[in-house]
Motif scaffolding. Structure first.
Motif, PDB file in Angstrom:
ATOM      1  N   ILE A   4      15.271   4.168  27.117  1.00 16.08           N
ATOM      2  CA  ILE A   4      15.696   4.686  28.417  1.00 16.08           C
ATOM      3  C   ILE A   4      16.900   5.607  28.263  1.00 16.08           C
ATOM      4  O   ILE A   4      16.977   6.679  28.876  1.00 16.08           O
ATOM      5  N   PHE A   5      17.855   5.211  27.401  1.00 17.59           N
ATOM      6  CA  PHE A   5      19.042   6.043  27.185  1.00 17.59           C
ATOM      7  C   PHE A   5      18.651   7.411  26.639  1.00 17.59           C
ATOM      8  O   PHE A   5      19.172   8.444  27.087  1.00 17.59           O
ATOM      9  N   TYR A   6      17.724   7.450  25.682  1.00 22.58           N
ATOM     10  CA  TYR A   6      17.339   8.729  25.093  1.00 22.58           C
ATOM     11  C   TYR A   6      16.591   9.611  26.100  1.00 22.58           C
ATOM     12  O   TYR A   6      16.734  10.841  26.079  1.00 22.58           O
ATOM     13  N   THR A   7      15.816   9.000  27.000  1.00 19.62           N
ATOM     14  CA  THR A   7      15.155   9.775  28.053  1.00 19.62           C
ATOM     15  C   THR A   7      16.191  10.408  28.976  1.00 19.62           C
ATOM     16  O   THR A   7      16.079  11.582  29.342  1.00 19.62           O
ATOM     17  N   LEU A 122      30.238   2.366  25.229  1.00 24.83           N
ATOM     18  CA  LEU A 122      30.453   3.526  26.096  1.00 24.83           C
ATOM     19  C   LEU A 122      30.971   4.741  25.336  1.00 24.83           C
ATOM     20  O   LEU A 122      30.586   5.874  25.622  1.00 24.83           O
ATOM     21  N   VAL A 123      31.883   4.520  24.358  1.00 23.17           N
ATOM     22  CA  VAL A 123      32.383   5.666  23.585  1.00 23.17           C
ATOM     23  C   VAL A 123      31.247   6.298  22.794  1.00 23.17           C
ATOM     24  O   VAL A 123      31.092   7.523  22.761  1.00 23.17           O
ATOM     25  N   ALA A 124      30.419   5.454  22.152  1.00 20.03           N
ATOM     26  CA  ALA A 124      29.286   5.979  21.391  1.00 20.03           C
ATOM     27  C   ALA A 124      28.302   6.702  22.309  1.00 20.03           C
ATOM     28  O   ALA A 124      27.799   7.786  21.979  1.00 20.03           O
ATOM     29  N   ALA A 125      28.027   6.108  23.500  1.00 19.28           N
ATOM     30  CA  ALA A 125      27.109   6.742  24.440  1.00 19.28           C
ATOM     31  C   ALA A 125      27.663   8.074  24.922  1.00 19.28           C
ATOM     32  O   ALA A 125      26.930   9.063  25.037  1.00 19.28           O
ATOM     33  N   ASN A 126      28.975   8.110  25.181  1.00 15.63           N
ATOM     34  CA  ASN A 126      29.602   9.373  25.590  1.00 15.63           C
ATOM     35  C   ASN A 126      29.572  10.384  24.460  1.00 15.63           C
ATOM     36  O   ASN A 126      29.453  11.591  24.695  1.00 15.63           O
ATOM     37  N   GLY A 127      29.706   9.904  23.219  1.00 12.10           N
ATOM     38  CA  GLY A 127      29.595  10.809  22.083  1.00 12.10           C
ATOM     39  C   GLY A 127      28.221  11.459  22.025  1.00 12.10           C
ATOM     40  O   GLY A 127      28.092  12.667  21.811  1.00 12.10           O
TER      41      GLY A 127
END
Length: 433
Positions: A4-7, A122-127
């Motif tokens: 879902i995140f990659y979509t 969250l930091v990794a996702a924001n990256g």
């Protein structure tokens, strides 16, 4: 990160890609309409005004339904604003409609991350998100530059291809068709996400209540110690970044003697640096240590000052590499280095600050409202800085003086922020849980 995140990330990439390509095409349309130079920054102003005007409403709307639905509606609005330019609508108005879609999109695209992921990711996702956004800036500016290039114009002249209107060039029409298609594809990717995300509250359509709720959230986030730190920094960063986008286009024309298409391609160098800095921050900086990147914001201001002092006449134009129409000269190298350094500092600086702001916003209030407060604050800064820049161009202040003054202001602002927070007796970082 799950599927879902990659979509979500791919949809965001395509939507941002189209935003950046459309900005370059819109600037070219203004040039073809013989609008004065100070009108071009107004494009960005028309884009961000909806962030400010609709801030009390977009957050509540995003929190009232699954955020995948909000993202779909937003991309449909963007495609509509872009397509209307084919029918003669002024680029300022068309890009403003795209801005309405973007304002609605922002609380959903970041809010869904805090709903799906734990705080330690969250930091990794924001990256990831910032890296893809910067990738979209790279390819979006390159795509926009290609779509307004002489090569494409000559191609459509050769085949004598006609589009909807006779008073818009074939290359501009083709550009708008393509960009509208990208928005549509981004919208289609949102279809599997229609039921993803939480519904926190029923939408209250009473204007007074929405404004009051937004004001409460605004005050709450600005009074929170960590919220104020991250919001101050990101507000300064995004206001400065929007202005720099136009400054760099003019700087490339003034200092490096490039046309608009070449200047747009040059921005890709800075974007590559931002992507590298964002990825490095995602790997090296934890949420607890996020405030340690503040000195890099001050360095950004100094690098901007150096750019204002440089032009390609300071070094001899010795050709170091040439292949067909691509040429690299000695006097271009310092400019390229400064652009990439500025980009790296920007990416390394903003990713931890964005993650910290999202973490505090999610802890204090509904996700959509916190992102709306962030968008409202940051885009007020964008409006103010772009308005100042337009006025300076209107009164004919020299471009090097504008750039040096701008960089110096960013440096001094960051020094004051660091003095306020690191000079305090209470540790800011210890408050992060």
């Amino acid at each position: 990160m799950n599927r879902i995140f990659y979509t979500i990330a791919i949809s965001q990439f395509l939507s941002s890609l189209a935003d950046n390509a459309l900005l370059i095409v819109s600037i070219a349309l203004l040039v073809s309409m013989q609008e004065p130079d100070w009108v071009s920054p107004l494009l960005k102003i028309s884009f961000v005004i909806p962030y400010v005007l609709f801030a009390p409403f977009v957050g509540a709307f995003a929190d009232s339904r699954p955020k995948g639905q909000v993202m779909l509606i937003s991309n449909v609005l963007k495609a509509s604003g872009c397509g209307l330019m084919l029918f003669g609508i002024h680029p300022l108005l068309g890009y403003g409609i795209v801005g309405i879609g973007a304002a609605l999109y922002a609380p959903a695209k970041y809010g869904i991350l805090t709903e799906l992921l734990p705080s330690d990711k969250l930091v990794a996702a924001n990256g990831w998100m910032e890296g893809l956004i910067i990738g979209s800036i790279i390819f979006g500016t390159l795509l926009g530059g290609f779509l307004i290039s002489d090569f494409l114009h000559d191609f459509f002249q050769l085949i004598n291809l006609d589009f909807i209107r006779g008073d818009i060039s074939s290359s501009a029409a083709m550009a708008i068709y393509l960009i509208s298609t990208i928005y549509t594809l981004a919208a289609l990717l949102n279809v599997p996400l229609l039921k993803i995300g939480f519904c926190y509250q029923k939408l209250n359509l009473h204007c007074g209540n929405l404004v009051r709720d937004f004001s409460t959230c605004f005050v709450s986030l600005w009074r929170d110690r960590l919220g104020k730190l991250s919001l101050t920094v990101t507000t300064l960063f995004w206001g400065a970044g929007a202005t720099l986008q136009f400054l760099m286009l003019k700087w490339a024309e003034y200092a490096l003697h490039m046309n608009l298409s070449e200047s747009a391609a040059l921005q890709a160098l800075s974007a590559i640096g931002v992507a590298a800095g964002a990825v490095y921050a995602a790997c090296k900086v934890s949420l607890k240590n996020s405030a340690n990147v503040l000195p890099y914001g001050a360095l950004m201001g100094l690098v901007v000052c150096l750019m204002g002092m440089y032009n390609d006449e300071l070094l001899p134009p010795i050709v170091l590499f040439q292949m067909q129409s691509i040429q690299l000269s000695l006097n271009d190298l310092p400019a390229y280095f400064l652009l990439m350094l500025l980009g790296w500092l920007s990416g390394y600086f903003v990713v931890p600050m964005n993650a910290l702001l999202q973490h505090r916003g999610h802890s204090l209030m509904a996700t959509g409202q916190s992102i709306a407060v962030q968008g409202f604050s940051e885009n007020l800064a964008v409006l103010f800085m772009l308005l100042v820049y337009s006025i300076l161009l209107w009164i004919n202040i020299s471009l090097p003086l504008i750039i040096i003054g701008f960089g110096g202001a960013v440096f001094l602002a960051m020094v004051l922020i660091m003095y306020q927070y690191f000079g305090s007796k209470n540790s800011t970082l210890n408050a992060i849980s």
